[in-house]
Scaffold this motif. Structure first.
Motif, mmCIF file in Angstrom:
data_model
loop_
_atom_site.group_PDB
_atom_site.id
_atom_site.type_symbol
_atom_site.label_atom_id
_atom_site.label_comp_id
_atom_site.label_asym_id
_atom_site.label_seq_id
_atom_site.Cartn_x
_atom_site.Cartn_y
_atom_site.Cartn_z
ATOM 1 N N LYS A 188 40.325 13.911 40.515
ATOM 2 C CA LYS A 188 38.935 13.625 40.881
ATOM 3 C C LYS A 188 38.188 14.856 41.408
ATOM 4 N N ASP A 189 38.918 15.868 41.875
ATOM 5 C CA ASP A 189 38.257 17.042 42.471
ATOM 6 C C ASP A 189 38.534 18.315 41.670
ATOM 7 N N THR A 190 38.517 18.193 40.352
ATOM 8 C CA THR A 190 38.800 19.335 39.480
ATOM 9 C C THR A 190 37.897 20.530 39.777
ATOM 10 N N HIS A 191 36.606 20.303 39.935
ATOM 11 C CA HIS A 191 35.666 21.413 40.170
ATOM 12 C C HIS A 191 36.025 22.163 41.451
ATOM 13 N N GLU A 192 36.350 21.405 42.495
ATOM 14 C CA GLU A 192 36.693 22.034 43.774
ATOM 15 C C GLU A 192 37.994 22.832 43.667
ATOM 16 N N ARG A 193 38.961 22.294 42.940
ATOM 17 C CA ARG A 193 40.238 23.006 42.776
ATOM 18 C C ARG A 193 40.056 24.309 42.007
ATOM 19 N N ILE A 194 39.249 24.260 40.942
ATOM 20 C CA ILE A 194 39.015 25.472 40.142
ATOM 21 C C ILE A 194 38.290 26.519 40.978
ATOM 22 N N TRP A 195 37.280 26.100 41.742
ATOM 23 C CA TRP A 195 36.544 27.044 42.584
ATOM 24 C C TRP A 195 37.451 27.672 43.631
ATOM 25 N N LYS A 196 38.337 26.887 44.208
ATOM 26 C CA LYS A 196 39.253 27.409 45.217
ATOM 27 C C LYS A 196 40.162 28.488 44.627
ATOM 28 N N VAL A 197 40.663 28.237 43.404
ATOM 29 C CA VAL A 197 41.529 29.208 42.742
ATOM 30 C C VAL A 197 40.758 30.519 42.495
ATOM 31 N N ILE A 198 39.536 30.390 42.008
ATOM 32 C CA ILE A 198 38.733 31.587 41.703
ATOM 33 C C ILE A 198 38.456 32.385 42.977
ATOM 34 N N LYS A 199 38.085 31.691 44.054
ATOM 35 C CA LYS A 199 37.839 32.367 45.330
ATOM 36 C C LYS A 199 39.070 33.109 45.829
ATOM 37 N N GLU A 200 40.215 32.445 45.746
ATOM 38 C CA GLU A 200 41.464 33.060 46.220
ATOM 39 C C GLU A 200 41.829 34.282 45.393
ATOM 40 N N ALA A 201 41.597 34.201 44.079
ATOM 41 C CA ALA A 201 41.922 35.324 43.202
ATOM 42 C C ALA A 201 41.050 36.541 43.527
ATOM 43 N N VAL A 202 39.756 36.302 43.716
ATOM 44 C CA VAL A 202 38.836 37.406 44.032
ATOM 45 C C VAL A 202 39.182 38.033 45.384
ATOM 46 N N LYS A 203 39.479 37.168 46.361
ATOM 47 C CA LYS A 203 39.818 37.645 47.707
ATOM 48 C C LYS A 203 41.108 38.462 47.666
ATOM 49 N N LYS A 204 42.058 37.998 46.836
ATOM 50 C CA LYS A 204 43.338 38.691 46.730
ATOM 51 C C LYS A 204 43.177 40.075 46.141
ATOM 52 N N ALA A 248 38.717 45.999 24.648
ATOM 53 C CA ALA A 248 38.809 45.253 25.912
ATOM 54 C C ALA A 248 38.486 46.174 27.092
ATOM 55 N N LYS A 249 38.989 47.382 27.032
ATOM 56 C CA LYS A 249 38.738 48.352 28.094
ATOM 57 C C LYS A 249 37.253 48.675 28.200
ATOM 58 N N GLU A 250 36.584 48.811 27.046
ATOM 59 C CA GLU A 250 35.145 49.090 27.019
ATOM 60 C C GLU A 250 34.357 47.942 27.656
ATOM 61 N N ILE A 251 34.712 46.711 27.287
ATOM 62 C CA ILE A 251 34.001 45.530 27.800
ATOM 63 C C ILE A 251 34.130 45.459 29.321
ATOM 64 N N ILE A 252 35.340 45.679 29.809
ATOM 65 C CA ILE A 252 35.598 45.603 31.250
ATOM 66 C C ILE A 252 34.895 46.739 31.996
ATOM 67 N N ARG A 253 34.945 47.932 31.434
ATOM 68 C CA ARG A 253 34.302 49.089 32.072
ATOM 69 C C ARG A 253 32.793 48.903 32.165
ATOM 70 N N ASP A 254 32.188 48.427 31.093
ATOM 71 C CA ASP A 254 30.731 48.304 31.054
ATOM 72 C C ASP A 254 30.221 47.165 31.941
ATOM 73 N N PHE A 255 31.001 46.071 32.052
ATOM 74 C CA PHE A 255 30.535 44.918 32.838
ATOM 75 C C PHE A 255 30.976 45.008 34.298
ATOM 76 N N ASN A 256 32.115 45.663 34.545
ATOM 77 C CA ASN A 256 32.637 45.834 35.906
ATOM 78 C C ASN A 256 32.780 44.483 36.634
ATOM 79 N N PRO A 257 33.630 43.582 36.151
ATOM 80 C CA PRO A 257 33.719 42.236 36.720
ATOM 81 C C PRO A 257 34.471 42.184 38.050
ATOM 82 N N ASP A 258 34.146 41.153 38.837
ATOM 83 C CA ASP A 258 34.910 40.856 40.049
ATOM 84 C C ASP A 258 36.151 40.044 39.711
ATOM 85 N N ILE A 259 36.096 39.306 38.598
ATOM 86 C CA ILE A 259 37.232 38.504 38.144
ATOM 87 C C ILE A 259 37.143 38.347 36.637
ATOM 88 N N VAL A 260 38.314 38.267 35.999
ATOM 89 C CA VAL A 260 38.397 37.993 34.564
ATOM 90 C C VAL A 260 39.194 36.696 34.394
#
Length: 373
Positions: A357-373, A88-100
């Motif tokens: 009805k707005d599942t996509h918008e809710r998921i995107w909002k969560v992802i944005k907040e997590a990255v910003k945090k 897991a450490k190798e995968i994360i190090r090599d890809f260097n993600p903004d969010i997991v």
């Protein structure tokens, strides 16, 4: 955005992972993705087929029931556990993600845990009303928790940062109207039943629907019926229909091993008889379909029963545990619905009211907040 998404083992974990990637791409088309999963799971085939890079990591769950075979599996699981953190450490190090982002299955555990340990923004999505073991563990360390239904909170700590997002469903399911779908299937506008037990089929559903179909056929009821018997029924269901003198295809019947046009069949249906996996229930809600749900009794944590009860308590479905299924009772239920369009209409409305009805918008909002945090 660079997103590392991990989940697998079943389609119930893989499909939400792919849907989340699509949501990110909708908002940030230049995003880069890497999916982490086991090399022996469905994800090893489905993820590359969907056009995404795939990083294998060996992880497996522990078997609780004692047997010689399960002891061997548990020894193997311990061996995988010893190497999973390093991988897991190798995968994360090599890809260097903004969010997991984890969508469930044992493989989510070491990848999301390692990301949290390294202060990388993390989020998980739980599909079921009864959360899996991996979700319960990860909620203690991740930044954001996404839930399909609020009922999952009954089994989680109160202090988690959660959002009820719902579960994203395939866009093609929402495009077709009932009248158009029935015309495409060659059906008239009569009461229509769709029944299936998944790609493998389900013995209990096959046996019960064989009797329902025979009853409707013998009484001359104006019921259109689509049934997918799956791989489990290919040697028995056609033979059973032949013994009953019921054709596999007629102006009111379409019986096949697999249902490859689920968008059409689901759109055509007034009543759906099926299992209660999270994806199926999200589709029933989004399309506003009344249902008879027979949860699979062999899934971890009996989560299909908990999923089904969300719809049952809302008056959107009739829930019958497999051990309690009786052919004559299901036949009566179907006939009652056939004779009471108002009841079906109300159950359908209740199902639709459960959908987010707005599942996509809710998921995107969560992802944005997590990255910003």
């Amino acid at each position: 955005m660079r997103a590392l998404i991990t989940g697998g083992g079943t389609g119930g974990h893989i499909n939400p992972a792919l849907a989340i990637a699509s949501i990110i791409k909708e908002h940030e088309p230049d995003s880069q993705f890497l999916f982490a999963g086991t090399p022996f799971g469905m994800e090893a085939r489905l993820i590359p087929e969907a056009g995404y890079d795939f990083a294998p990591i060996k992880v497996s769950g522990f078997q609780r029931r004692i047997s010689l075979e399960n002891i061997k599996r548990n020894i193997q699981a311990v061996a995988y556990l010893a190497t999973s953190s390093k991988r897991a450490k190798e995968i994360i190090r090599d890809f260097n993600p903004d969010i997991v982002i984890g969508t469930g299955g044992y493989v989510s555990g070491p990848v999301v845990r390692m990301a949290a340990k390294n202060k990388i923004p993390t989020a998980i999505h739980e599909q079921n009303a009864y959360p899996g073991v991996t979700t319960k563990i990860l909620t203690k360390s991740v930044d954001k928790v996404m839930l399909t239904v609020k009922e999952a909170l009954d089994y989680l700590d109160n202090d988690i940062d959660y959002t009820v997002t719902g579960l994203p469903v395939r866009a093609d399911l929402l495009k077709m109207k009932k009248e158009e779908a029935r015309k495409k299937l060659g059906f008239d506008d009569s009461f229509t039943v769709l029944s299936f037990g998944g790609s493998l089929g389900a013995g209990c559903i096959n046996e019960t629907m064989a009797e329902v179909i025979r009853n409707s056929h013998s009484k001359g009821l104006k019921i259109n019926h689509i049934h997918g018997y799956g791989g489990m029924g290919k040697d028995t269901f056609p033979a059973q229909m032949a013994s009953y003198g019921v054709p596999m295809k007629s102006e009111r019947l379409r019986i096949t091993e697999y249902i490859n046009d689920m968008d059409v069949c689901m759109a055509a249906a007034d009543l759906v008889v099926c299992r209660s996996g999270a994806t199926t229930l999200a589709e029933l809600e989004a399309m506003g379909k009344a249902s008879i749900l027979i949860p699979s009794p062999i899934v971890a944590g009996n989560h299909q029963f908990h999923n089904a009860n969300v719809l049952g308590k809302a008056g959107a479905a009739v829930v019958i545990e497999q051990k309690n299924v009786k052919h004559e009772e299901v036949i009566k239920l179907v006939e009652d619905f056939y004779n009471d369009p108002a009841k079906i209409k109300k159950m359908s409305e209740n199902a639709y009211d459960l959908s987010i009805k707005d599942t996509h918008e809710r998921i995107w909002k969560v992802i944005k907040e997590a990255v910003k945090k």
